[in-house]
Motif scaffolding. Structure first.
Motif, mmCIF file in Angstrom:
data_model
loop_
_atom_site.group_PDB
_atom_site.id
_atom_site.type_symbol
_atom_site.label_atom_id
_atom_site.label_comp_id
_atom_site.label_asym_id
_atom_site.label_seq_id
_atom_site.Cartn_x
_atom_site.Cartn_y
_atom_site.Cartn_z
ATOM 1 N N UNK A 179 1.346 -7.161 -1.102
ATOM 2 C CA UNK A 179 2.234 -7.602 -2.194
ATOM 3 C C UNK A 179 1.604 -8.745 -2.987
ATOM 4 N N UNK A 180 1.173 -9.782 -2.286
ATOM 5 C CA UNK A 180 0.651 -10.983 -2.948
ATOM 6 C C UNK A 180 -0.611 -10.668 -3.746
ATOM 7 N N UNK A 181 -1.469 -9.790 -3.196
ATOM 8 C CA UNK A 181 -2.730 -9.467 -3.867
ATOM 9 C C UNK A 181 -2.594 -8.273 -4.812
ATOM 10 N N UNK A 182 -1.354 -7.819 -5.011
ATOM 11 C CA UNK A 182 -1.012 -6.801 -6.017
ATOM 12 C C UNK A 182 -1.818 -5.503 -5.855
ATOM 13 N N UNK A 183 -1.993 -5.105 -4.592
ATOM 14 C CA UNK A 183 -2.661 -3.823 -4.327
ATOM 15 C C UNK A 183 -1.744 -2.670 -4.729
ATOM 16 N N UNK B 59 2.250 -1.779 -6.768
ATOM 17 C CA UNK B 59 3.236 -2.364 -7.697
ATOM 18 C C UNK B 59 4.336 -3.109 -6.942
ATOM 19 N N UNK B 60 4.794 -4.199 -7.522
ATOM 20 C CA UNK B 60 5.815 -5.013 -6.854
ATOM 21 C C UNK B 60 7.117 -4.247 -6.651
ATOM 22 N N UNK B 61 7.328 -3.192 -7.443
ATOM 23 C CA UNK B 61 8.566 -2.407 -7.353
ATOM 24 C C UNK B 61 8.742 -1.661 -6.047
ATOM 25 N N UNK B 62 7.656 -1.439 -5.281
ATOM 26 C CA UNK B 62 7.811 -0.711 -4.009
ATOM 27 C C UNK B 62 8.118 -1.661 -2.848
ATOM 28 N N UNK B 63 8.230 -2.946 -3.147
ATOM 29 C CA UNK B 63 8.503 -3.935 -2.094
ATOM 30 C C UNK B 63 9.934 -4.446 -2.183
ATOM 31 N N UNK B 64 10.499 -4.763 -1.027
ATOM 32 C CA UNK B 64 11.834 -5.359 -0.954
ATOM 33 C C UNK B 64 11.751 -6.664 -0.186
ATOM 34 N N UNK B 65 12.584 -7.605 -0.603
ATOM 35 C CA UNK B 65 12.593 -8.897 0.086
ATOM 36 C C UNK B 65 13.355 -8.777 1.400
ATOM 37 N N UNK C 167 11.535 -15.796 3.736
ATOM 38 C CA UNK C 167 11.554 -14.534 2.979
ATOM 39 C C UNK C 167 10.167 -13.920 2.902
ATOM 40 N N UNK C 168 10.086 -12.615 3.117
ATOM 41 C CA UNK C 168 8.819 -11.895 3.007
ATOM 42 C C UNK C 168 9.057 -10.634 2.170
ATOM 43 N N UNK C 169 7.974 -10.026 1.729
ATOM 44 C CA UNK C 169 8.064 -8.783 0.971
ATOM 45 C C UNK C 169 7.537 -7.644 1.832
ATOM 46 N N UNK C 170 8.368 -6.623 2.006
ATOM 47 C CA UNK C 170 7.984 -5.460 2.820
ATOM 48 C C UNK C 170 8.059 -4.200 1.962
ATOM 49 N N UNK C 171 7.071 -3.340 2.130
ATOM 50 C CA UNK C 171 7.041 -2.087 1.371
ATOM 51 C C UNK C 171 8.188 -1.178 1.785
ATOM 52 N N UNK C 172 8.710 -0.415 0.825
ATOM 53 C CA UNK C 172 9.702 0.622 1.165
ATOM 54 C C UNK C 172 9.133 2.003 0.836
ATOM 55 N N UNK C 173 7.800 2.100 0.794
ATOM 56 C CA UNK C 173 7.122 3.379 0.546
ATOM 57 C C UNK C 173 6.838 4.041 1.905
ATOM 58 N N UNK C 174 7.461 5.192 2.192
ATOM 59 C CA UNK C 174 7.371 5.780 3.541
ATOM 60 C C UNK C 174 5.945 6.048 4.012
ATOM 61 N N UNK C 175 5.087 6.600 3.165
ATOM 62 C CA UNK C 175 3.731 6.961 3.597
ATOM 63 C C UNK C 175 2.890 5.717 3.886
ATOM 64 N N UNK D 85 4.083 2.756 4.755
ATOM 65 C CA UNK D 85 4.635 2.148 5.972
ATOM 66 C C UNK D 85 4.167 2.877 7.220
ATOM 67 N N UNK D 86 4.120 4.220 7.134
ATOM 68 C CA UNK D 86 3.684 5.011 8.282
ATOM 69 C C UNK D 86 2.223 4.741 8.613
ATOM 70 N N UNK D 87 1.390 4.614 7.577
ATOM 71 C CA UNK D 87 -0.030 4.330 7.792
ATOM 72 C C UNK D 87 -0.199 2.977 8.507
ATOM 73 N N UNK D 88 0.534 1.974 8.047
ATOM 74 C CA UNK D 88 0.436 0.638 8.659
ATOM 75 C C UNK D 88 0.928 0.688 10.103
#
Length: 212
Positions: A32-36, A38-44, A51-59, A61-64
């Motif tokens: 999120x911070x390094x803008x790899x 888009x900020x739109x796929x992250x939720x606080x 507070x942190x930013x976590x991705x809500x993109x299923x693929x 998240x699964x890879x991580x």
């Protein structure tokens, strides 16, 4: 003083649980911070009371999650020396490498894994998260179209066994490409260090001098 080996009290498992949970949050925040992405796929969200930013993109998240699931047994056995988040440009050359150096003691005191100690470790990890969240202040902007990968540096004995052990089907370990591992004359930026009775960790960034 009575001492315990790492095998007692599932010591390695406790450390692996703590670190993998932390690394998941840290990886999401770095992306999120390094803008790899888009900020739109992250939720606080809230983690470690910050507070942190976590991705809500299923693929993604699964890879991580799959990556950390494979790293976890290495941390349990104290075989992982470094976990590295590599951010690469369009040509797959690294522009930044976030390096988490991990070391664990072979012995700990009998009162080692207490609620007080775990609370202390959580406070130390919170400081890492806070540092990552503002790291863009000390790093140059990355070029557009970046991607990322996660590397693990293991001890020699572990490397020989890794090809035999496939934790997740169709998610095998492969030897890292040389260009993902090395960066010419990087700038080294120390971010945070922690020391506790159960784990020591250092985070620094290797940044390519010319990113464009």
């Amino acid at each position: 003083m009575t001492t315990l080996t790492r095998q007692d009290l599932n010591f390695g498992q406790v450390v692996a649980d703590i670190l993998c949970e932390f690394l998941e949050v840290a990886i999401h925040l770095i992306l999120y911070v390094r803008e790899v992405y888009p900020s739109g796929i992250f939720q606080k969200r809230k983690k470690y009371n910050v507070p942190v930013q976590m991705s809500c993109h299923p693929e993604l998240n699964q890879y991580i999650q799959d990556t950390l699931h494979c790293i976890k047994p290495l941390i349990e056995k104290n075989d992982a020396e470094k976990v590295v988040v590599v951010i690469m440009d369009k040509e797959h050359h690294p522009v930044e490498r976030f390096v988490f150096e991990i070391s664990q003691p072979t012995l700990l005191s009998l009162t080692g894994i207490s609620d007080t100690l775990l609370s202390h470790v959580e406070q130390l990890l919170r400081a890492f998260i806070l540092k990552i969240s503002v790291c863009d202040a000390v790093l140059n902007n990355n070029p557009p179209g970046c991607s990322f990968t996660v590397l693990v540096h293991t001890r020699e004995a572990a490397t020989r066994n890794m090809e035999k052990v496939q934790v997740i089907k169709d998610f095998p370990w492969i030897v890292a490409d040389e260009q993902e591992v090395h960066m010419q004359e990087p700038r080294l930026i120390p971010l945070k260090t922690m020391t506790s009775d159960i784990v020591k960790m250092q985070l620094y960034v290797e940044e390519r001098a010319q990113k464009t």
